[in-house]
Design a protein around this motif. Structure first.
Motif, short mmCIF file in Angstrom:
data_model
loop_
_atom_site.label_atom_id
_atom_site.label_comp_id
_atom_site.label_asym_id
_atom_site.label_seq_id
_atom_site.Cartn_x
_atom_site.Cartn_y
_atom_site.Cartn_z
N ARG A 204 53.75 25.32 54.02
CA ARG A 204 54.21 25.55 52.65
C ARG A 204 53.87 26.97 52.21
O ARG A 204 52.93 27.59 52.72
N ASP A 205 54.65 27.47 51.25
CA ASP A 205 54.44 28.84 50.76
C ASP A 205 53.55 28.90 49.53
O ASP A 205 53.21 30.01 49.08
N ASP A 206 53.20 27.75 48.95
CA ASP A 206 52.47 27.78 47.69
C ASP A 206 50.95 27.66 47.87
O ASP A 206 50.22 27.47 46.90
N VAL A 207 50.48 27.77 49.12
CA VAL A 207 49.04 27.80 49.37
C VAL A 207 48.73 29.02 50.24
O VAL A 207 48.31 28.91 51.39
N PRO A 208 48.95 30.23 49.70
CA PRO A 208 48.69 31.44 50.48
C PRO A 208 47.19 31.69 50.62
O PRO A 208 46.41 31.35 49.73
N GLU A 209 46.79 32.29 51.73
CA GLU A 209 45.39 32.63 51.96
C GLU A 209 44.45 31.48 51.56
O GLU A 209 43.66 31.60 50.60
N PRO A 210 44.50 30.36 52.25
CA PRO A 210 43.71 29.20 51.84
C PRO A 210 42.21 29.39 51.92
O PRO A 210 41.46 28.59 51.37
N THR A 211 41.74 30.46 52.57
CA THR A 211 40.30 30.72 52.63
C THR A 211 39.89 31.90 51.75
O THR A 211 38.81 32.46 51.93
N ALA A 212 40.73 32.28 50.79
CA ALA A 212 40.36 33.33 49.85
C ALA A 212 39.33 32.79 48.87
O ALA A 212 39.52 31.74 48.27
N ILE A 213 38.22 33.50 48.73
CA ILE A 213 37.15 33.07 47.84
C ILE A 213 36.87 34.14 46.78
O ILE A 213 36.99 35.33 47.05
N SER A 214 36.53 33.70 45.59
CA SER A 214 36.05 34.60 44.54
C SER A 214 34.53 34.63 44.61
O SER A 214 33.89 33.58 44.65
N VAL A 215 33.98 35.84 44.66
CA VAL A 215 32.53 36.02 44.77
C VAL A 215 32.02 36.68 43.49
O VAL A 215 32.42 37.80 43.17
N ALA A 216 31.16 35.98 42.76
CA ALA A 216 30.62 36.50 41.50
C ALA A 216 29.18 36.94 41.69
O ALA A 216 28.36 36.22 42.28
N THR A 217 28.88 38.14 41.20
CA THR A 217 27.55 38.72 41.25
C THR A 217 27.21 39.30 39.88
O THR A 217 28.03 39.26 38.97
N VAL A 218 26.03 39.84 39.75
CA VAL A 218 25.67 40.58 38.53
C VAL A 218 25.12 41.94 38.95
O VAL A 218 24.49 42.07 40.01
N ASP A 219 25.35 42.95 38.12
CA ASP A 219 24.82 44.28 38.44
C ASP A 219 23.41 44.43 37.90
O ASP A 219 22.82 43.48 37.36
N SER A 220 22.86 45.63 38.03
CA SER A 220 21.45 45.85 37.67
C SER A 220 21.19 45.67 36.18
O SER A 220 20.05 45.46 35.77
N SER A 221 22.26 45.74 35.35
CA SER A 221 22.08 45.54 33.92
C SER A 221 22.29 44.08 33.51
O SER A 221 22.15 43.73 32.34
N GLY A 222 22.68 43.25 34.47
CA GLY A 222 22.94 41.84 34.19
C GLY A 222 24.39 41.54 33.87
O GLY A 222 24.73 40.39 33.58
#
Length: 234
Positions: free
Chosen positions: A49-67
């Motif tokens: 199917r074309d509606d599940v592109p890059e099924p292993t794409a992850i969003s990675v959330a971090t914080v910088d030195s100021s929070g």
């Protein structure tokens, strides 16, 4: 003052999340079994199917030195009982932020399947042997790009990137060997040692299912007695 009753935001059609949901009786015994089943299913669907592109794409959330929070999307290049993993330039913004604060949040989202997985925990450096084995498996051009890009640093324009790529292609010519481009010393990756894994499954009328595994003991994602399961309201 305008009396318009229009709703702010983009004009997009509403979608009823008519997914299968996730009942407790169908949840696997460990977060590893459940997550692996969903990842494998998404990968299988993506092949047809074309509606599940890059099924292993992850969003990675971090914080910088100021929070201040920061989030970006990368590909999940490692996934086993130890947790999800990804590669990066260690001097990039994510690398610097993880060095300062290793606690991260990672999410896999498949809108067309009405499913998502959220991982929360600590990012730990990948072993150099894992990094080298993965790097050698990359296409030649991708290996060059790891050398050419000073990830997250300012660029004067596209021409600068193309020039740097041409320079490293001269430095490391394509010999057809997997090791013709060495692993940059500034390139590596992280695996997330999870303390919480949440499975979200869309349901009609926004009554979604949220099943959460919370760490209560030592062990990896496949260690049953290391986790307590609960449900959260949508």
């Amino acid at each position: 003052m305008s009396s318009s009753s229009s709703v702010p935001g983009p004009d997009v059609p509403r979608i009823d999340y008519a997914g299968e949901g996730l009942d407790e009786s169908a949840v696997a015994a460990t977060p590893w079994e459940q997550a692996n089943a969903w990842v494998e299913h998404a990968a299988e669907v993506a092949r047809s199917r074309d509606d599940v592109p890059e099924p292993t794409a992850i969003s990675v959330a971090t914080v910088d030195s100021s929070g201040a929070p920061n989030v970006r999307t990368v590909l999940m290049r490692f996934f086993d009982e130890r947790g999800p993993g990804f590669v990066t330039n260690l001097g990039s913004s994510k690398g610097r932020e993880i060095e300062h604060e290793p606690r991260v949040a990672v999410s896999l989202t498949w809108p067309a399947l009405y499913r998502a997985i959220r991982f929360r925990g600590r990012a730990e450096p990948l072993g150099r042997d894992e990094v080298e084995a993965y790097f050698d498996s990359r296409p030649y051009g991708s290996r060059l790009s790891a050398w050419a890009s000073e990830q997250s640093e300012p660029a004067t324009g596209r021409d600068e990137l193309e020039r740097r790529w041409a320079e490293v292609s001269q430095r490391f010519p394509d010999t057809g060997d997997d090791t013709d481009v060495p692993v940059p010393p500034f390139w590596g990756g992280y695996r997330v040692r999870c303390d919480e894994v949440e499975f979200w499954a869309g349901r009609s009328n926004r009554l979604h299912d949220r099943i959460v595994f919370t760490r209560v003991g030592d062990g990896d994602l496949a260690t049953a007695n290391a986790w307590r399961r609960s449900r959260r309201q949508p």
